[in-house]
Scaffold this motif. Structure first.
Motif, PDB file in Angstrom:
ATOM      1  N   GLN A 111      12.423 -18.492  -2.138  1.00 59.42           N
ATOM      2  CA  GLN A 111      11.885 -17.465  -1.454  1.00 59.42           C
ATOM      3  C   GLN A 111      12.912 -16.893  -0.459  1.00 59.42           C
ATOM      4  OE1 GLN A 111       9.135 -15.150  -2.072  1.00 59.42           O
ATOM      5  NE2 GLN A 111       8.161 -17.035  -2.356  1.00 59.42           N
ATOM      6  N   PHE A 112      12.915 -15.663  -0.499  1.00 61.38           N
ATOM      7  CA  PHE A 112      13.793 -14.862   0.104  1.00 61.38           C
ATOM      8  C   PHE A 112      13.105 -14.626   1.725  1.00 61.38           C
ATOM      9  CE2 PHE A 112      15.439 -13.293  -3.746  1.00 61.38           C
ATOM     10  CZ  PHE A 112      16.863 -13.300  -3.609  1.00 61.38           C
ATOM     11  N   SER A 113      13.878 -14.603   2.720  1.00 64.80           N
ATOM     12  CA  SER A 113      13.548 -14.472   4.024  1.00 64.80           C
ATOM     13  C   SER A 113      13.248 -12.835   4.007  1.00 64.80           C
ATOM     14  CB  SER A 113      14.691 -14.851   5.190  1.00 64.80           C
ATOM     15  OG  SER A 113      15.559 -13.839   5.056  1.00 64.80           O
ATOM     16  N   PRO A 114      12.474 -12.592   5.183  1.00 63.19           N
ATOM     17  CA  PRO A 114      12.117 -11.100   5.382  1.00 63.19           C
ATOM     18  C   PRO A 114      13.211 -10.436   5.387  1.00 63.19           C
ATOM     19  CG  PRO A 114      10.463 -12.460   6.505  1.00 63.19           C
ATOM     20  CD  PRO A 114      11.667 -13.385   6.244  1.00 63.19           C
ATOM     21  N   ASP A 115      14.410 -10.538   5.997  1.00 60.88           N
ATOM     22  CA  ASP A 115      15.389  -9.838   6.170  1.00 60.88           C
ATOM     23  C   ASP A 115      16.440  -9.925   5.003  1.00 60.88           C
ATOM     24  OD1 ASP A 115      16.660 -12.305   6.558  1.00 60.88           O
ATOM     25  OD2 ASP A 115      17.072 -11.805   8.596  1.00 60.88           O
ATOM     26  N   GLY A 116      16.192 -10.810   4.072  1.00 56.65           N
ATOM     27  CA  GLY A 116      16.891 -10.655   2.892  1.00 56.65           C
ATOM     28  C   GLY A 116      18.107 -11.733   3.075  1.00 56.65           C
ATOM     29  N   LYS A 117      18.356 -12.149   4.336  1.00 52.89           N
ATOM     30  CA  LYS A 117      19.887 -12.995   4.631  1.00 52.89           C
ATOM     31  C   LYS A 117      19.616 -14.477   4.228  1.00 52.89           C
ATOM     32  CE  LYS A 117      21.010  -9.481   7.928  1.00 52.89           C
ATOM     33  NZ  LYS A 117      21.599  -9.422   9.434  1.00 52.89           N
ATOM     34  N   ARG A 118      18.395 -14.883   4.107  1.00 57.58           N
ATOM     35  CA  ARG A 118      18.308 -16.166   3.768  1.00 57.58           C
ATOM     36  C   ARG A 118      17.529 -16.729   2.805  1.00 57.58           C
ATOM     37  NH1 ARG A 118      16.465 -17.808   9.893  1.00 57.58           N
ATOM     38  NH2 ARG A 118      15.462 -15.706   9.523  1.00 57.58           N
ATOM     39  N   MET A 119      17.451 -17.884   2.241  1.00 55.65           N
ATOM     40  CA  MET A 119      16.342 -18.371   1.240  1.00 55.65           C
ATOM     41  C   MET A 119      15.890 -19.908   1.678  1.00 55.65           C
ATOM     42  SD  MET A 119      17.038 -18.529  -2.861  1.00 55.65           S
ATOM     43  CE  MET A 119      17.756 -16.632  -2.927  1.00 55.65           C
ATOM     44  N   ALA A 120      14.819 -19.949   1.400  1.00 53.98           N
ATOM     45  CA  ALA A 120      13.957 -21.261   1.350  1.00 53.98           C
ATOM     46  C   ALA A 120      13.670 -21.558   0.238  1.00 53.98           C
ATOM     47  CB  ALA A 120      12.823 -21.011   2.477  1.00 53.98           C
ATOM     48  N   TRP A 121      13.707 -22.852  -0.123  1.00 53.95           N
ATOM     49  CA  TRP A 121      13.191 -23.572  -1.560  1.00 53.95           C
ATOM     50  C   TRP A 121      13.031 -25.230  -1.167  1.00 53.95           C
ATOM     51  CZ3 TRP A 121      18.382 -22.730  -0.955  1.00 53.95           C
ATOM     52  CH2 TRP A 121      19.419 -23.716  -0.987  1.00 53.95           C
ATOM     53  N   VAL A 122      12.231 -25.877  -1.953  1.00 57.51           N
ATOM     54  CA  VAL A 122      12.073 -27.279  -2.076  1.00 57.51           C
ATOM     55  C   VAL A 122      12.788 -27.983  -2.947  1.00 57.51           C
ATOM     56  CG1 VAL A 122       9.504 -26.701  -0.956  1.00 57.51           C
ATOM     57  CG2 VAL A 122      10.066 -26.843  -3.455  1.00 57.51           C
ATOM     58  N   ARG A 123      13.165 -29.317  -2.259  1.00 54.70           N
ATOM     59  CA  ARG A 123      13.929 -30.043  -3.027  1.00 54.70           C
ATOM     60  C   ARG A 123      13.351 -31.589  -3.067  1.00 54.70           C
ATOM     61  NH1 ARG A 123      20.062 -30.791  -0.851  1.00 54.70           N
ATOM     62  NH2 ARG A 123      20.504 -28.824  -2.187  1.00 54.70           N
ATOM     63  N   GLU A 131      11.972 -39.355  -0.472  1.00 59.00           N
ATOM     64  CA  GLU A 131      11.803 -38.186   0.340  1.00 59.00           C
ATOM     65  C   GLU A 131      11.762 -36.926  -0.509  1.00 59.00           C
ATOM     66  OE1 GLU A 131      13.119 -38.660   4.668  1.00 59.00           O
ATOM     67  OE2 GLU A 131      14.824 -39.556   3.129  1.00 59.00           O
ATOM     68  N   SER A 132      11.370 -35.902   0.003  1.00 57.66           N
ATOM     69  CA  SER A 132      11.597 -34.496  -0.470  1.00 57.66           C
ATOM     70  C   SER A 132      11.532 -33.602   0.791  1.00 57.66           C
ATOM     71  CB  SER A 132      10.406 -34.010  -1.443  1.00 57.66           C
ATOM     72  OG  SER A 132       9.123 -34.070  -0.804  1.00 57.66           O
ATOM     73  N   ALA A 133      12.300 -32.532   0.578  1.00 54.74           N
ATOM     74  CA  ALA A 133      12.578 -31.583   1.509  1.00 54.74           C
ATOM     75  C   ALA A 133      12.319 -30.030   1.590  1.00 54.74           C
ATOM     76  CB  ALA A 133      14.287 -31.823   1.966  1.00 54.74           C
ATOM     77  N   LEU A 134      12.097 -29.427   2.495  1.00 51.85           N
ATOM     78  CA  LEU A 134      11.995 -27.948   2.527  1.00 51.85           C
ATOM     79  C   LEU A 134      13.627 -27.529   3.051  1.00 51.85           C
ATOM     80  CD1 LEU A 134      10.728 -25.171   2.852  1.00 51.85           C
ATOM     81  CD2 LEU A 134      10.280 -25.613   4.945  1.00 51.85           C
ATOM     82  N   MET A 135      14.294 -26.881   2.397  1.00 62.93           N
ATOM     83  CA  MET A 135      15.801 -26.269   2.577  1.00 62.93           C
ATOM     84  C   MET A 135      15.823 -24.967   2.821  1.00 62.93           C
ATOM     85  SD  MET A 135      17.239 -29.198   1.493  1.00 62.93           S
ATOM     86  CE  MET A 135      18.906 -28.548   1.511  1.00 62.93           C
ATOM     87  N   VAL A 136      16.649 -24.662   3.691  1.00 68.49           N
ATOM     88  CA  VAL A 136      17.249 -23.225   4.051  1.00 68.49           C
ATOM     89  C   VAL A 136      18.594 -22.872   3.806  1.00 68.49           C
ATOM     90  CG1 VAL A 136      17.035 -21.851   5.908  1.00 68.49           C
ATOM     91  CG2 VAL A 136      15.158 -23.121   5.743  1.00 68.49           C
ATOM     92  N   ALA A 137      19.099 -21.877   3.550  1.00 71.99           N
ATOM     93  CA  ALA A 137      20.312 -21.669   3.309  1.00 71.99           C
ATOM     94  C   ALA A 137      20.498 -20.043   3.441  1.00 71.99           C
ATOM     95  CB  ALA A 137      20.907 -22.202   2.032  1.00 71.99           C
ATOM     96  N   GLY A 138      21.745 -19.659   3.242  1.00 73.62           N
ATOM     97  CA  GLY A 138      21.979 -18.194   3.091  1.00 73.62           C
ATOM     98  C   GLY A 138      21.440 -17.618   1.719  1.00 73.62           C
ATOM     99  N   SER A 139      21.169 -16.541   1.581  1.00 70.93           N
ATOM    100  CA  SER A 139      20.591 -15.931   0.224  1.00 70.93           C
ATOM    101  C   SER A 139      21.602 -16.132  -0.777  1.00 70.93           C
ATOM    102  CB  SER A 139      20.153 -14.585   0.583  1.00 70.93           C
ATOM    103  OG  SER A 139      21.337 -13.744   0.657  1.00 70.93           O
ATOM    104  N   ASP A 140      22.979 -16.568  -0.678  1.00 66.51           N
ATOM    105  CA  ASP A 140      23.892 -16.907  -1.454  1.00 66.51           C
ATOM    106  C   ASP A 140      24.011 -18.583  -1.816  1.00 66.51           C
ATOM    107  OD1 ASP A 140      25.050 -17.511   0.575  1.00 66.51           O
ATOM    108  OD2 ASP A 140      27.023 -16.378  -0.043  1.00 66.51           O
TER     109      ASP A 140
END
Length: 204
Positions: A111-123, A131-140
Motif C-alpha cells: 500500500q502506497f503512502s499518501p505522498d507516494g514516497k513510501r510503501m507499507a506491506w505485511v511480512r 512472528e509476522s511484521a508490518l513493514m515500511v520502505a521507500g516506494s521502490d
C-alpha cells in the motif's frame, strides 16, 4: 466490488447502477486510481480499465501465480501488487515489473503512502518463524524496516484481503491483527494503529 468474473464500480451519490468490468478469471483484488482507472488482480494477471472510454482492460502481467493484492500510487502512474510471496511495482501504462521485496518471508498486501514516497506491506515469518511484521520502505523497496511485529497466536500475515492503510497525513498505519487457535482457525481480530515514527501500536 469483485464478484464472479466481473468488477463492479459504483459512482458515489449518483444513484445509478454499477459499471460492469468483465474479467477472464475471478478477480481477487481491486483498486481505484486517482484518475478513475480501475486496477484489478484477476488470476495471474493485473488488468487496467480506463472507465471513461475503454470497456476492455489492458493486461499488464501474465506470470505464473495469483495476484492477491493491488495498489495504485497517489499520482496514478505506478501500480504495486503481490504474487507468490513477492511484491512488484510497474508503470500503470505497462512495461516491466520490478520486484521490490522478495526472499523466504512471505511478502503481501502493498500500500502506497499518501505522498507516494513510501510503501507499507505485511511480512509473514519475520523477524522469526513465530512472528509476522508490518513493514515500511521507500516506494521502490529501499530502506525496508520492521515497523511493528507480533508473535503467535497473533499475526498480521498471512491474512488475505486486509491490506494496511495509511492515515491521510502519513503519520499512522492501520493494520489488522488476527488471533489464531489450534488448527490455524481464526478466533478473533482487531485493528491496530501503528505510529510510522516509532512503531507504537494502539487498538483502534
Amino acid at each position: 466490488a469483485c464478484e464472479d468474473l466481473a468488477v463492479r464500480v459504483w459512482g458515489v451519490g449518483d444513484g445509478g447502477g454499477p459499471a460492469v468490468l468483465r474479467c477472464d478469471a475471478p478477480p481477487t483484488a481491486v483498486a481505484l486510481g486517482p484518475d478513475g482507472r480501475v486496477v484489478a488482480g484477476c488470476g495471474s494477471a493485473v488488468l487496467v480499465w480506463d472507465t471513461t472510454d475503454a470497456p476492455a482492460p489492458r493486461r499488464l502481467t501474465g506470470a505464473g501465480g495469483t495476484v492477491r493484492a493491488v495498489a495504485v500510487s497517489p499520482d496514478g502512474r505506478t501500480i504495486a501488487f503481490d504474487m507468490l510471496g513477492d511484491i512488484y511495482t510497474m508503470p500503470i501504462t505497462g512495461g516491466t515489473a520490478t520486484r521490490i521485496a522478495e526472499g523466504l518471508p512471505y511478502e503481501m498486501q502493498p500500500q502506497f503512502s499518501p505522498d507516494g514516497k513510501r510503501m507499507a506491506w505485511v511480512r509473514a515469518r519475520h523477524p522469526s518463524p513465530e512472528e509476522s511484521a508490518l513493514m515500511v520502505a521507500g516506494s521502490d523497496g529501499t530502506d525496508a524496516r520492521v515497523l511493528a511485529a507480533v508473535k503467535l497466536p497473533d499475526r498480521v500475515a498471512p491474512i488475505f484481503f486486509t491490506a494496511p492503510d495509511w492515515s491521510p497525513d502519513g503519520r499512522r498505519i492501520a493494520c489488522t491483527v488476527a488471533r489464531f487457535g489450534s488448527g490455524s482457525v481464526e478466533t478473533g481480530a482487531k485493528v491496530m494503529g501503528v505510529s510510522v515514527e516509532d512503531g507504537t501500536m494502539e487498538t483502534l
